[in-house]
Write a protein that holds these residues in place. Structure first.
Motif, PDB file in Angstrom:
ATOM      1  N   SER A 186       0.838  -1.205   0.000  1.00 48.85           N
ATOM      2  CA  SER A 186       0.000   0.000   0.000  1.00 48.85           C
ATOM      3  C   SER A 186       0.872   1.255   0.000  1.00 48.85           C
ATOM      4  N   PHE A 187       1.969   1.229   0.754  1.00 54.29           N
ATOM      5  CA  PHE A 187       2.891   2.364   0.783  1.00 54.29           C
ATOM      6  C   PHE A 187       3.486   2.593  -0.611  1.00 54.29           C
ATOM      7  N   ILE A 188       3.948   1.518  -1.243  1.00 57.22           N
ATOM      8  CA  ILE A 188       4.528   1.624  -2.586  1.00 57.22           C
ATOM      9  C   ILE A 188       3.497   2.185  -3.558  1.00 57.22           C
ATOM     10  N   GLN A 189       2.290   1.659  -3.527  1.00 59.50           N
ATOM     11  CA  GLN A 189       1.250   2.120  -4.448  1.00 59.50           C
ATOM     12  C   GLN A 189       0.933   3.595  -4.227  1.00 59.50           C
ATOM     13  N   TYR A 190       0.886   4.028  -2.989  1.00 61.70           N
ATOM     14  CA  TYR A 190       0.600   5.433  -2.697  1.00 61.70           C
ATOM     15  C   TYR A 190       1.719   6.323  -3.257  1.00 61.70           C
ATOM     16  N   VAL A 201       1.014  10.321   5.066  1.00 64.83           N
ATOM     17  CA  VAL A 201       1.086   8.872   5.316  1.00 64.83           C
ATOM     18  C   VAL A 201       2.132   8.505   6.361  1.00 64.83           C
ATOM     19  N   HIS A 202       2.806   9.512   6.918  1.00 69.54           N
ATOM     20  CA  HIS A 202       3.764   9.232   7.986  1.00 69.54           C
ATOM     21  C   HIS A 202       3.010   8.614   9.150  1.00 69.54           C
ATOM     22  N   GLU A 203       3.427   7.463   9.564  1.00 68.19           N
ATOM     23  CA  GLU A 203       2.822   6.666  10.634  1.00 68.19           C
ATOM     24  C   GLU A 203       1.555   5.927  10.224  1.00 68.19           C
ATOM     25  N   GLN A 204       1.045   6.153   9.005  1.00 69.50           N
ATOM     26  CA  GLN A 204      -0.112   5.387   8.559  1.00 69.50           C
ATOM     27  C   GLN A 204       0.286   3.938   8.300  1.00 69.50           C
ATOM     28  N   TYR A 205       1.443   3.742   7.681  1.00 68.85           N
ATOM     29  CA  TYR A 205       1.958   2.402   7.397  1.00 68.85           C
ATOM     30  C   TYR A 205       3.159   2.075   8.279  1.00 68.85           C
ATOM     31  N   GLY A 206       3.605   3.018   9.033  1.00 66.14           N
ATOM     32  CA  GLY A 206       4.844   2.972   9.799  1.00 66.14           C
ATOM     33  C   GLY A 206       5.556   4.283   9.524  1.00 66.14           C
ATOM     34  N   SER A 207       6.706   4.488  10.121  1.00 66.48           N
ATOM     35  CA  SER A 207       7.406   5.753   9.874  1.00 66.48           C
ATOM     36  C   SER A 207       7.874   5.808   8.421  1.00 66.48           C
ATOM     37  N   LEU A 208       7.989   7.019   7.896  1.00 63.83           N
ATOM     38  CA  LEU A 208       8.451   7.182   6.515  1.00 63.83           C
ATOM     39  C   LEU A 208       9.812   6.527   6.312  1.00 63.83           C
ATOM     40  N   GLY A 209      10.708   6.724   7.271  1.00 67.25           N
ATOM     41  CA  GLY A 209      12.043   6.146   7.144  1.00 67.25           C
ATOM     42  C   GLY A 209      12.010   4.631   7.069  1.00 67.25           C
ATOM     43  N   ASN A 210      11.234   4.009   7.958  1.00 66.16           N
ATOM     44  CA  ASN A 210      11.151   2.546   7.968  1.00 66.16           C
ATOM     45  C   ASN A 210      10.472   2.007   6.722  1.00 66.16           C
TER      46      ASN A 210
END
Length: 161
Positions: free
Chosen positions: A60-64, A109-118
């Protein structure tokens, strides 16, 4: 996606809607992803097992992130940030606070899927260099602001100054 990995559908580009990888499988009404970790063939998933991933939904992060680039909301650090005079301030913590659509969308989306860095680390083989650089600038700004720095920082060639 129904929570069951169907071998016949576990091929590019759909990989059974994420059902075959533990880190992207979502429970369905009947199935609960029990076989998912055994059949993960999707190379976009950097962390095969959920408990090893710091990004809760890497697909989901990649798609976003891909959507931000495919619609030209984000292009690269120069076009998306520097040319638009992005300045890192505590306004990055406010929804749509920076006035920069690319930055604000990434921050959302920061913290929506996890931290941006992670999430960026867990999906680095699936993200373009341009996407990684823009996310790095946004993440560095978030880190700076969260650390309590009152300085402002302008985006400059993939970093902050």
């Amino acid at each position: 996606a129904d929570g069951f990995c169907d071998a016949a559908n576990n091929v590019a580009p759909c990989f059974d809607g994420g059902d075959c990888c533990a880190s992207s499988c979502l429970y369905g009404d009947v199935y609960s992803c029990s076989k998912a970790a055994l059949d993960c063939l999707d190379e976009r998933v950097h962390s095969e097992y959920m408990e090893m991933s710091d990004c809760s939904h890497p697909i989901s992060f990649i798609q976003y992130i891909e959507q931000l680039w495919s619609t030209n909301i984000c292009v690269d650090v120069q076009a998306s940030m520097t040319d638009q005079s992005f300045v890192c301030t505590d306004k990055i913590l406010i929804i749509n606070g920076t006035g920069n659509e690319c930055v604000d969308r990434i921050v959302s989306v920061h913290e929506q899927y996890g931290s941006l860095g992670n999430c960026t680390l867990d999906t680095k083989y699936s993200l373009s260099d341009e996407a990684q650089n823009v996310i790095r600038v946004v993440n560095d700004c978030l880190s700076t602001v969260n650390a309590g720095s009152s300085d402002t920082h302008a985006a400059n060639d993939g970093g902050t100054k």
